[in-house]
Write a protein that holds these residues in place. Structure first.
Motif, mmCIF file in Angstrom:
data_model
loop_
_atom_site.group_PDB
_atom_site.id
_atom_site.type_symbol
_atom_site.label_atom_id
_atom_site.label_comp_id
_atom_site.label_asym_id
_atom_site.label_seq_id
_atom_site.Cartn_x
_atom_site.Cartn_y
_atom_site.Cartn_z
ATOM 1 N N ALA A 323 0.863 -1.185 0.000
ATOM 2 C CA ALA A 323 0.000 0.000 0.000
ATOM 3 C C ALA A 323 0.895 1.229 0.000
ATOM 4 C CB ALA A 323 -0.924 -0.017 1.206
ATOM 5 N N LYS A 324 0.645 2.165 -0.915
ATOM 6 C CA LYS A 324 1.554 3.292 -1.085
ATOM 7 C C LYS A 324 0.756 4.554 -1.339
ATOM 8 C CE LYS A 324 5.144 2.535 -3.678
ATOM 9 N NZ LYS A 324 5.991 2.315 -4.872
ATOM 10 N N ASN A 325 1.165 5.648 -0.664
ATOM 11 C CA ASN A 325 0.712 6.987 -1.028
ATOM 12 C C ASN A 325 1.907 7.919 -0.997
ATOM 13 O OD1 ASN A 325 1.115 7.600 1.657
ATOM 14 N ND2 ASN A 325 -1.052 7.914 2.159
ATOM 15 N N THR A 326 1.664 9.205 -1.074
ATOM 16 C CA THR A 326 2.785 10.146 -1.206
ATOM 17 C C THR A 326 3.615 10.254 0.057
ATOM 18 O OG1 THR A 326 1.279 11.950 -0.599
ATOM 19 C CG2 THR A 326 1.603 11.507 -2.952
ATOM 20 N N LEU A 327 3.087 9.758 1.205
ATOM 21 C CA LEU A 327 3.799 9.891 2.460
ATOM 22 C C LEU A 327 4.531 8.615 2.863
ATOM 23 C CD1 LEU A 327 1.263 11.979 4.583
ATOM 24 C CD2 LEU A 327 3.161 12.758 3.182
ATOM 25 N N GLY A 328 4.365 7.526 2.117
ATOM 26 C CA GLY A 328 5.075 6.312 2.494
ATOM 27 C C GLY A 328 4.433 5.066 1.917
ATOM 28 N N ALA A 329 4.961 3.931 2.338
ATOM 29 C CA ALA A 329 4.470 2.640 1.850
ATOM 30 C C ALA A 329 4.552 1.624 2.972
ATOM 31 C CB ALA A 329 5.277 2.170 0.637
ATOM 32 N N ILE A 330 3.713 0.624 2.914
ATOM 33 C CA ILE A 330 3.694 -0.464 3.888
ATOM 34 C C ILE A 330 3.380 -1.745 3.130
ATOM 35 C CG2 ILE A 330 1.250 -0.194 4.430
ATOM 36 C CD1 ILE A 330 1.887 -0.909 7.309
ATOM 37 N N HIS A 331 3.895 -2.869 3.591
ATOM 38 C CA HIS A 331 3.606 -4.129 2.893
ATOM 39 C C HIS A 331 3.188 -5.195 3.889
ATOM 40 C CE1 HIS A 331 7.814 -4.957 4.072
ATOM 41 N NE2 HIS A 331 7.420 -6.218 4.113
ATOM 42 N N HIS A 332 2.476 -6.195 3.354
ATOM 43 C CA HIS A 332 1.991 -7.334 4.137
ATOM 44 C C HIS A 332 2.259 -8.597 3.317
ATOM 45 C CE1 HIS A 332 -0.688 -9.438 7.055
ATOM 46 N NE2 HIS A 332 -0.919 -10.211 6.017
ATOM 47 N N THR A 333 2.809 -9.628 3.971
ATOM 48 C CA THR A 333 3.145 -10.876 3.286
ATOM 49 C C THR A 333 2.131 -11.954 3.650
ATOM 50 O OG1 THR A 333 5.496 -10.330 3.289
ATOM 51 C CG2 THR A 333 4.897 -12.645 2.929
ATOM 52 N N ILE A 334 1.547 -12.562 2.622
ATOM 53 C CA ILE A 334 0.585 -13.646 2.810
ATOM 54 C C ILE A 334 1.237 -14.931 2.317
ATOM 55 C CG2 ILE A 334 -1.735 -14.506 2.313
ATOM 56 C CD1 ILE A 334 -2.541 -11.638 1.653
ATOM 57 N N SER A 335 1.422 -15.876 3.242
ATOM 58 C CA SER A 335 2.008 -17.169 2.882
ATOM 59 C C SER A 335 0.889 -18.101 2.446
ATOM 60 C CB SER A 335 2.769 -17.748 4.083
ATOM 61 O OG SER A 335 3.346 -18.988 3.739
ATOM 62 N N VAL A 336 0.924 -18.521 1.179
ATOM 63 C CA VAL A 336 -0.148 -19.328 0.581
ATOM 64 C C VAL A 336 0.318 -20.776 0.478
ATOM 65 C CG1 VAL A 336 -1.545 -19.735 -1.476
ATOM 66 C CG2 VAL A 336 -1.132 -17.395 -0.681
ATOM 67 N N THR A 337 -0.512 -21.687 0.963
ATOM 68 C CA THR A 337 -0.278 -23.125 0.815
ATOM 69 C C THR A 337 -1.450 -23.714 0.039
ATOM 70 O OG1 THR A 337 0.899 -23.210 2.917
ATOM 71 C CG2 THR A 337 0.130 -25.297 2.001
ATOM 72 N N VAL A 338 -1.149 -24.417 -1.036
ATOM 73 C CA VAL A 338 -2.200 -25.038 -1.859
ATOM 74 C C VAL A 338 -2.240 -26.527 -1.541
ATOM 75 C CG1 VAL A 338 -3.023 -25.508 -4.189
ATOM 76 C CG2 VAL A 338 -1.918 -23.328 -3.678
ATOM 77 N N LYS A 339 -3.359 -26.952 -0.982
ATOM 78 C CA LYS A 339 -3.603 -28.372 -0.767
ATOM 79 C C LYS A 339 -4.446 -28.902 -1.927
ATOM 80 C CE LYS A 339 -1.626 -28.653 3.338
ATOM 81 N NZ LYS A 339 -0.470 -29.539 3.612
#
Length: 1196
Positions: A323-339
């Motif tokens: 997620a990014k705007n003019t004041l900064g950015a942040i990220h989130h990591t989603i670990s996906v496992t496919v059964k």
């Protein structure tokens, strides 16, 4: 050769390897055609054809219908279980079963509740051949509960704050669809700032004054019950007194820096990230250590939701939303496992076998975790099912050998893991059925000449019948070099000609009988336009005529249609169409266009077009039309490192508008004088922004294009040299291959001067062993295309990469490719070489493979050297050139064709890699048994007398064994060319001359002569001869006329009247010969030809059905010629010697000449006879599991 398909031989016993048995199944299994006439009297086990879904959610307001349909012969009966126990339908008045079906109807509308009948149901269809079962059908009633009553306080926020409006709908079955609306039932607008999450909540990244309202309402729609539930309205007030300050993004959902997500294979993977912040953040998605799959990735909800459809195990990994705007950015990591719930790799196929045959059922599934495979027989676990001696269980495979009719059954394969299950029914039906032809009799096929024709012969039988095709009433056999026979029995004539017309007979045979069917083929002449419409230019108000003359087959109906601009003609009386013409009267400007004549028959169509141009009646002097003049005044502006702007002034368009400009460039530094295409721009544009490459001295030129063509090039622009930079790319076609056992030759395709991007182009070559822990070894070389690494181990995998660099810097990191150091000759010979003699001309060789490490290179295959060492007939040793057959890959057996009968052979086997051959195995000797001999080398009739003929002959050139005797058959031919009785005579094998006595004088005889060995009779040779007439006219001795009769005869011969009569007869014969010669040159036919053609050898029998040996392989045409009596005027040479050409098997049929490749795959006999048999597609009946929606994931 007859054109036919033969069934495969009976497969090996159950004790052989599994692979061989799998092949047996492919060769032996039959598919029962779904032909209604055939199914009426064909016994068949039950097959489930329709059933309700595994997870069946019902509407409680309607009657419950649970489907179960099945087919079989006799028709199956049905029964049900509920929650694992028998469901007695007769005891429940609300439950009825459909007649002739297993479908249940539960009448809850009259009395009863849907919840009472919730549970797990299973249907069984049974007849005398077995029982098929359905999936476990879980019945659940849909639910749409009301929203919990709650009092919602108004929400007051400052402008710029974030907001989440909760929905929290009631849990229904199935889950509801959520949407937000106002009191007027209008959907609330959504954007990057305001959006609905996957959980139904409404998220505001920041609120604005216009977001204030009192009717934010969440609705839940329950599709199954067609109801919509409404949450209490939420009131939101926004004040702007002290607005929030701008801030960087933070996530509203999901929480924290990381989360986990699990999804099932085949489902849609949905990942969501919603952020708040001011200004409104923008969401980006990436996959760590990978790329998002093309064509399966979609963005929803203003890119806040990432969806991947048809997800697979390869989609597992870490996904990052930013997620990014003019004041900064942040990220989130989603670990996906496919059964993965179980899915089929090989589903079991129905088997139709004949008694005594073998087969296999294979049930192979995969999943995550690995599914467990279990078998049932007629719905009962196979461990407790009645024992069947023909059946053997081997994990996911059931092996059948020597099946009998009692072996018929329906087997169920169940593959289960914690996420679901698969259930497949597959029956084994043991049938003994004579051939049947399912194609309608006397079907008429009509085909246009020079096109392919397909004649159908759908068939069925058990064992699988062989198919043969014949043409004409006399049953002449079809030759496979002209025709193609498909595995379904269809006969294809690739290019049908007029002489292809006729009646074709399809014959199906197996050991239980024969069936045949006749179809008819007619070849029609193609439709042709012999006079096409022509281009016309006419004045307005005049009349124009287009001619279209068509020639077609007179037996087909022709229709001619006219089109204007590919559409129907205008409905205007000015357009008239007669047989060959289209006439347009009072032509106006709208009539201009393309007119097309389309000729159609029931079998083909052709078309031809012409353009009509309409001009003014009094044309003014026509303007001059030409290509444009070249552009001029080229100028370069905005000169940057990687781009420049080019502008120009167009030249005169010469009365035809300019449609586009073509820009070309010259690389003055690297390829002076050679112009390359740069770009194209529309004709209305006189400037272009051009992308440039580093370190190129550019010059540009421009050409204008109109409807008449391209102008001459403009003068070249000024030159522009771009700055040098590091290379943008690396060399391509990188390979690592050794030329010697101790080196590695690394090659690549160098960059061009244009691609070098700067001076001093070089290459950094790096390598290391793939399986070792060594660091990369690198060397920088000049602008070459090869580097040799010496001192490498033999045939070791290496990782190789080549990176470009120049005086400015390096290109991006190159891709790594795998290669091998040089090969060396194999070290070990194949062991345990075994030879099995199949028949007198064919042997099968088996050997053990050599260890992979000893090959020291890429395995190319195995090579057999074999040679004839000694003849068993005369024990005469003589050297014969060795023959070679190569078998590609890792095969451990092969066939040696074309051997000479009754001969001693020696062979050895060697392994082959890319370097060459390894050592030979120890020589193995074998000998071939006796075969039938060739025809005698010659047959002569000498010393003809009144009542005797002497025959002399030479023995067969290829005795193929020890001759036991000769057989001579002969019969007289009378003056009407009719054959007399056949006389059979046996002659000792040591004779080469024989005199026949007591023959009729002045009589023609036909002789059939052949030799025999212990293996049987050989090919025959034929000859004809005539006993003599006594020159003095003496009658046989028993007449007793004496010398006086002879004296009178001589006196008559000296008389003048007798001499005149003889001269007249000679003249008449000369005239007849001249007439016959003239008629023959005109295509005439001798009147006695039909009678002579009738003199066929009564001993000739039609070719027998192929019995799996090669001894009967021969040409039908040559046999037919041997059995015809000689015609007058076409006698044999004076010594009456008939030579028979030798015929040897050709290795081309089995390999590539002397050193050919021999792809022996276990179906050798089909290859030898020139036919390739294919097993029919086998039907399958399986239930593929969708992703589970409840805990009922296992079948058992």
């Amino acid at each position: 050769m007859q054109l036919k398909i033969m069934p495969k031989k009976k497969c090996l016993s159950a004790g052989r390897a599994l692979l061989i048995l799998i092949l047996c199944q492919m060769l032996s299994a039959l598919e029962v055609p779904l032909d209604p006439k055939l199914l009426e009297d064909l016994v068949q086990p039950p097959t489930i054809t329709q059933q309700s879904p595994k997870d069946y959610i019902i509407d409680p307001r309607e009657n419950i219908v649970i489907q179960c349909e099945a087919k079989g012969k006799p028709p199956p009966s049905f029964s049900w279980t509920r929650n694992g126990t028998h469901f007695d339908i007769d005891k429940d008045p609300l439950v009825t079963m459909k007649t002739g079906s297993g479908t249940l109807t539960i009448n809850i509308m009259s009395d009863g509740k849907a919840e009472t009948y919730e549970g797990v149901y299973q249907c069984t269809a049974r007849n005398e051949r077995g029982a098929a079962i359905s999936n476990n059908i879980v019945i659940r009633s849909s639910r749409s509960p009301l929203w919990t009553k709650e009092k919602l306080e108004p929400m007051t926020l400052r402008s710029g704050q974030s907001l989440v409006l909760p929905c929290r709908p009631p849990m229904g079955l199935p889950p509801p669809i959520i949407f937000w609306m106002d009191n007027s039932f209008q959907r609330l607008p959504q954007s990057e700032r305001v959006s609905q999450g996957l959980n139904g909540d409404l998220y505001f990244s920041n609120v604005l004054p216009e977001d204030a309202r009192e009717d934010y309402i969440c609705y839940a729609r329950f599709n199954h019950t067609q109801t919509i539930q409404q949450k209490q309205p939420i009131s939101v007030k926004v004040t702007s007194a002290k607005p929030h300050r701008e801030r960087p993004p933070t996530f509203l959902t999901p929480e924290g820096n990381a989360s986990r997500k699990e999804e099932l294979r085949g489902n849609v993977l949905s990942l969501e990230c919603i952020a708040e912040g001011l200004p409104t953040p923008i969401i980006y998605w990436i996959k760590e250590d990978g790329t998002l799959p093309i064509n399966r990735t979609f963005y929803r909800n203003f890119k806040k939701t990432l969806q991947i459809i048809q997800v697979t195990e390869a989609d597992s990994g870490n996904y990052q939303c930013i997620a990014k705007n003019t004041l900064g950015a942040i990220h989130h990591t989603i670990s996906v496992t496919v059964k993965a719930a179980p899915y089929w790799i090989i589903a079991p196929q129905n088997l139709v076998l004949s008694p005594g045959e073998d087969g296999t059922l294979i049930c192979r599934a995969n999943g995550n975790p690995k599914p467990r495979i279990s078998w049932l027989s007629n719905g009962v676990p196979i461990e407790i099912a009645p024992d069947d001696p023909s059946r053997k269980i081997d994990g996911d495979t059931i092996i059948f050998s020597n099946v009998q009719e009692r072996s018929s059954s329906v087997y169920q394969c169940n593959a289960s893991n914690e996420y679901g299950y698969l259930l497949a029914n597959a029956f084994v039906n043991v049938l003994a059925e004579p051939p049947r032809i399912l194609t309608s009799a006397n079907t008429l096929y009509q085909v246009i000449a020079d096109r392919p024709a397909f004649l159908d012969c759908a068939f069925f039988g058990s064992p699988l019948p062989s198919i043969e095709w014949f043409k004409g009433a006399k049953g002449s056999a079809l030759r496979e070099d002209i025709y193609i026979l498909h595995e379904n029995g269809t006969l294809e004539i690739p290019v049908a000609q007029k002489d292809s017309t006729g009646t074709y007979t399809c014959v199906a045979r197996n050991k239980l009988g024969m069936a045949k069917n006749e179809v008819h083929l007619e070849i029609k002449d193609p439709t042709r336009i012999i006079k096409q419409p022509e281009y016309a230019v006419v004045q307005r108000g005049s009349t124009v005529s287009f001619e279209c003359k068509v020639k077609h087959d007179h037996t087909l109906i022709l229709t001619v249609t006219w089109l204007k601009d590919h559409s129907e003609l205008p409905s205007d009386g000015r357009f008239t169409v007669d047989k060959d013409h289209l006439v347009v009267a009072d032509v106006n400007d709208d009539d201009g266009g393309t007119y097309t004549c389309v000729a159609n028959t029931t079998l083909d169509n052709v078309s031809a077009s012409a353009v009509l141009s309409v001009v003014a009646p009094t044309p003014t002097p026509a303007p001059i039309y030409d290509v444009p003049n070249p552009p001029f005044d080229l100028e370069l502006t905005d000169q940057l490192d990687r781009s420049v702007q080019l502008s120009w002034t167009p030249g005169d368009d010469n009365n035809s508008p300019i449609t586009k400009f073509i820009i070309e460039y010259e690389d003055v530094m690297h390829e002076a004088g050679l112009w390359h295409h740069q770009t194209e721009v529309p004709g209305t544009q006189t400037t272009a922004q051009l992308k440039l490459s580093p370190y190129v001295n550019y010059a540009f030129r421009v050409m204008a294009v109109n409807s008449l063509g391209r102008s001459l090039p403009s003068e070249a622009s000024e030159q522009y040299l771009t700055k040098a930079a590091e290379p943008d790319k690396n060399p391509t076609a990188v390979e690592g291959l050794g030329s010697e056992p101790d080196n590695l030759v690394i090659t690549w395709k160098p960059l061009s001067g244009f691609e070098s991007n700067g001076p001093g182009l070089q290459y950094k070559v790096s390598w290391r062993q793939k399986d070792g822990d060594d660091e990369w070894t690198s060397v920088v070389v000049a602008n070459v295309s090869k580097y040799i690494v010496s001192g490498t181990p033999t045939f070791v995998p290496y990782l190789v990469k080549v990176q470009a660099l120049n005086d400015v810097g390096f290109a991006p990191e190159p891709a790594v490719v795998m290669g091998h150091s040089g090969e060396d000759l194999p070290m070990v010979a194949p062991g345990n070489v075994r030879v099995s003699v199949v028949n007198s001309t064919l042997a099968e060789v088996h050997w053990d493979p050599v260890p992979l490490k000893s090959i020291r290179g890429h395995l190319q295959g195995y090579r057999i050297y074999y040679w004839k060492a000694q003849s068993s007939s005369n024990r005469n040793r003589r050297h014969i050139e060795k023959k070679i057959l190569t078998f590609q890959g890792s095969k451990t057996h092969g066939m040696l064709p074309g051997l000479e009968p009754f001969s001693h052979y020696t062979l050895n086997v060697r392994v082959v890699n890319g370097k060459g051959e390894g050592p030979a195995s120890p020589d193995r000797a074998f000998h071939t048994p006796e075969g039938v001999p060739s025809a005698p080398s010659s047959l002569k009739i000498v010393n003809p007398t009144l009542d005797s003929l002497t025959l002399e002959w030479d023995p067969p050139s290829h005795p193929n064994g020890i001759l036991t005797e000769y057989t001579l058959k002969y019969q007289p031919i009378n003056s009407t060319h009719e054959l007399g009785p056949l006389i059979d005579l046996k002659i000792p094998a040591n004779k080469t001359r024989w005199t026949l006595k007591n023959l009729n004088f002045s009589t023609r005889y036909k002789f059939y002569f052949y030799a025999q060995t212990a293996a049987g009779s050989g090919s025959q040779i034929t000859e004809e001869a005539v006993t003599t007439v006594d020159e003095a006219g003496i009658l046989p001795p028993d007449v007793g006329a004496g010398k006086a009769m002879a004296s009178r005869q001589v006196d008559i011969a000296t008389q003048g009247w007798f001499i005149g009569l003889m001269c007249a007869v000679a003249l008449l014969i000369l005239i007849l010969l001249i007439v016959c010669f003239i008629r023959r040159n005109k295509g005439g036919k001798y009147p006695v030809k039909e009678k002579e053609d009738a003199h066929a050898d009564p001993e000739i029998q039609p070719m027998k059905e192929d019995d799996g040996t090669f001894g009967e392989y021969r040409s039908l045409e040559s046999d037919a010629e041997d059995h015809k009596p000689l015609k007058k005027g076409s006698r044999t040479p004076s010594d009456r010697t008939v030579k028979k050409e030798d015929s040897d098997d050709s290795l081309v049929d089995y390999g590539e000449g002397v050193n050919g490749q021999f792809n022996e795959d276990g179906s050798f006999i089909g290859q030898y006879s020139g036919k390739k048999e294919k097993e029919p597609a086998e039907g399958n009946e399986s239930s593929e599991a969708p992703s589970p929606v409840n805990a009922m994931n296992s079948f058992v």
